[in-house]
Design an enzyme around this catalytic site. Sequence first.
Site, PDB file in Angstrom:
ATOM      1  N   ASP A  21       0.873  -1.170   0.000  1.00 20.39           N
ATOM      2  CA  ASP A  21       0.000   0.000   0.000  1.00 20.39           C
ATOM      3  C   ASP A  21       0.911   1.221   0.000  1.00 20.39           C
ATOM      4  OD1 ASP A  21      -2.380   1.539   0.227  1.00 20.39           O
ATOM      5  OD2 ASP A  21      -2.066   1.688   2.383  1.00 20.39           O
ATOM      6  N   ASP A  23      -0.150   5.062   0.867  1.00 22.89           N
ATOM      7  CA  ASP A  23      -0.389   6.073   1.897  1.00 22.89           C
ATOM      8  C   ASP A  23      -0.334   5.447   3.287  1.00 22.89           C
ATOM      9  OD1 ASP A  23      -0.901   8.098  -0.077  1.00 22.89           O
ATOM     10  OD2 ASP A  23      -2.880   7.217  -0.352  1.00 22.89           O
ATOM     11  N   GLY A  65      -8.182   3.347   3.427  1.00 24.09           N
ATOM     12  CA  GLY A  65      -7.836   2.245   2.548  1.00 24.09           C
ATOM     13  C   GLY A  65      -8.829   1.945   1.446  1.00 24.09           C
TER      14      GLY A  65
END
Length: 247
Positions: A21, A23, A65
């Site tokens: 991922d 961020d 997310g």
Amino acid sequence: MHTAWAIPQWDDRRFGAALFDLDGVLTPTAEVHMKAWNRMFTDYFTAHGITPEYTDDDYFAYVDGKPRYDGVRACLASRGVVLPEGSPSDAPGTETICGVGNVKNDAFEAILHDDGVDAYPGSVALMDHLEALGVPMAVVSSSRNAPAVLAAAGLAPRFDVVVDGNVVAAEGIAGKPAPDMFSLAARRLGVADEVSVVVEDALSGVQAGAAGDFGLVVGVDRGAGADALIDNGADIVVDDLEELIGQ
């Protein structure tokens, strides 16, 4: 196939790819997203008399997310607010899910432009380590801003494979918490899911990892909480990616 990555916390196996991922994992842009969501929802709730007021707890519960419009829809639904879906081309401020979400995007771009972003030093150390081992890496981000963030942080040259919100829309695949984005990234790297490591800081992200057949799901605790990450599917939790560097 490379299976050279030894992880200290899971030292009985070797892994062949890292699916990051972005961020909150590679860059502290989760904080930028949090600021942008807070600005947008606070203004929207105030203007429409919606209570209770928006807090960071809402970010972790409904937004973190997820693809942008999914986050808007979920957070508004938590207050009993239902809007028409609209279109991604809706002007910011249009009374649709997309129009509200586009206000958030404008806020994010403004904050990113004003403040810039640097990658976490520990994340850079792990990326350097994996590059030295020849372990392929991909970015898997729900954000449509992933290319801009990677460029701003100087990370774009490290990743030939980026599966982001734009890819989700173009390919018609499910976003997190479904595992489809991670599976697509592994496939584009030419690596099996079973030897790929999902690295996530969001509850929806570790849920996505747990829903697939991946070799390991690593939770990075940037505020969601170690227990919550484990409860939602992480196999192990670290505070910093440098902890994943093996010998």
